[in-house]
Motif scaffolding. Structure first.
Motif, PDB file in Angstrom:
ATOM      1  N   SER A  99     -12.072   7.520  39.081  1.00  0.00           N
ATOM      2  CA  SER A  99     -12.449   6.790  40.290  1.00  0.00           C
ATOM      3  C   SER A  99     -11.755   5.437  40.403  1.00  0.00           C
ATOM      4  CB  SER A  99     -13.966   6.587  40.324  1.00  0.00           C
ATOM      5  OG  SER A  99     -14.613   7.831  40.384  1.00  0.00           O
ATOM      6  N   GLY A 100     -10.918   5.105  39.428  1.00  0.00           N
ATOM      7  CA  GLY A 100     -10.202   3.839  39.455  1.00  0.00           C
ATOM      8  C   GLY A 100     -10.884   2.698  38.734  1.00  0.00           C
ATOM      9  N   ASN A 101     -12.054   2.937  38.130  1.00  0.00           N
ATOM     10  CA  ASN A 101     -12.727   1.906  37.348  1.00  0.00           C
ATOM     11  C   ASN A 101     -11.935   1.650  36.073  1.00  0.00           C
ATOM     12  OD1 ASN A 101     -15.125   1.757  39.061  1.00  0.00           O
ATOM     13  ND2 ASN A 101     -15.488   3.823  38.301  1.00  0.00           N
ATOM     14  N   VAL A 102     -11.775   0.389  35.725  1.00  0.00           N
ATOM     15  CA  VAL A 102     -10.991   0.045  34.549  1.00  0.00           C
ATOM     16  C   VAL A 102     -11.899  -0.108  33.331  1.00  0.00           C
ATOM     17  CG1 VAL A 102      -9.438  -1.659  33.514  1.00  0.00           C
ATOM     18  CG2 VAL A 102      -9.178  -1.029  35.904  1.00  0.00           C
ATOM     19  N   VAL A 103     -11.450   0.492  32.236  1.00  0.00           N
ATOM     20  CA  VAL A 103     -12.096   0.359  30.932  1.00  0.00           C
ATOM     21  C   VAL A 103     -11.079  -0.290  30.018  1.00  0.00           C
ATOM     22  CG1 VAL A 103     -13.109   1.605  28.985  1.00  0.00           C
ATOM     23  CG2 VAL A 103     -13.483   2.446  31.311  1.00  0.00           C
ATOM     24  N   TYR A 104     -11.478  -1.379  29.367  1.00  0.00           N
ATOM     25  CA  TYR A 104     -10.570  -2.122  28.492  1.00  0.00           C
ATOM     26  C   TYR A 104     -10.855  -1.775  27.041  1.00  0.00           C
ATOM     27  CZ  TYR A 104      -9.783  -4.902  32.665  1.00  0.00           C
ATOM     28  OH  TYR A 104      -9.466  -5.303  33.943  1.00  0.00           O
ATOM     29  N   VAL A 105      -9.797  -1.848  26.226  1.00  0.00           N
ATOM     30  CA  VAL A 105      -9.933  -1.763  24.771  1.00  0.00           C
ATOM     31  C   VAL A 105      -9.227  -2.972  24.179  1.00  0.00           C
ATOM     32  CG1 VAL A 105     -10.230   0.732  24.594  1.00  0.00           C
ATOM     33  CG2 VAL A 105      -7.923  -0.208  24.638  1.00  0.00           C
ATOM     34  N   MET A 106      -9.790  -3.521  23.148  1.00  0.00           N
ATOM     35  CA  MET A 106      -9.189  -4.680  22.497  1.00  0.00           C
ATOM     36  C   MET A 106      -9.327  -4.529  20.993  1.00  0.00           C
ATOM     37  SD  MET A 106     -11.914  -7.835  22.880  1.00  0.00           S
ATOM     38  CE  MET A 106     -11.045  -8.880  21.732  1.00  0.00           C
ATOM     39  N   ASP A 107      -8.475  -5.279  20.295  1.00  0.00           N
ATOM     40  CA  ASP A 107      -8.608  -5.342  18.844  1.00  0.00           C
ATOM     41  C   ASP A 107      -8.451  -6.793  18.424  1.00  0.00           C
ATOM     42  OD1 ASP A 107      -5.834  -6.065  18.211  1.00  0.00           O
ATOM     43  OD2 ASP A 107      -5.291  -3.973  18.496  1.00  0.00           O
ATOM     44  N   GLN A 108      -8.757  -7.047  17.206  1.00  0.00           N
ATOM     45  CA  GLN A 108      -8.540  -8.349  16.597  1.00  0.00           C
ATOM     46  C   GLN A 108      -7.742  -8.132  15.313  1.00  0.00           C
ATOM     47  OE1 GLN A 108     -10.085 -11.798  17.909  1.00  0.00           O
ATOM     48  NE2 GLN A 108      -9.082 -10.342  19.275  1.00  0.00           N
TER      49      GLN A 108
END
Length: 111
Positions: A99-108
């Motif tokens: 649907s175009g919703n953004v899901v973010y992933v991050m690391d440290q």
């Protein structure tokens, strides 16, 4: 994956903090300069990250071991809107759902 932040771009960090911190009483967890701050969502381990840079669209941010590895593992199955980019201490990337919703992933991971 572990939900860590809900990213919310704002036009005025001071006004956003006046609402969430001062009016609602949410605890400020950290701040990066005058444009980004994070508040603890009451009763959870999740934080609301307010950002006046307005570089991205709103969405959840999940921690992963390494963003580059996650992207490589899911390259053919996810629509990457934001390729991995350097952030303090690691990387951040984002993909869109159907649907175009953004899901973010991050690391440290620090590299």
């Amino acid at each position: 994956m572990k939900l860590e932040f809900w990213y919310a771009p704002v036009t005025d960090l001071s006004a956003a903090l006046a609402l969430y911190r001062d009016t609602l009483g949410w605890e400020e967890a950290w701040r990066e300069g005058e444009l980004t701050a994070s508040l603890v969502l009451p009763g959870t381990d999740v934080q609301l990250m307010l950002d006046a840079h307005n570089a991205y669209v709103p969405g959840p941010i999940f921690f992963v071991d390494r963003v580059a590895d996650f992207q490589r593992e899911h390259r053919d199955r996810l629509q990457w809107r934001y390729p991995p980019a350097a952030i303090p201490g690691g990387q951040l990337g984002g993909f869109a759902d159907a649907s175009g919703n953004v899901v973010y992933v991050m690391d440290q991971a620090g590299d």
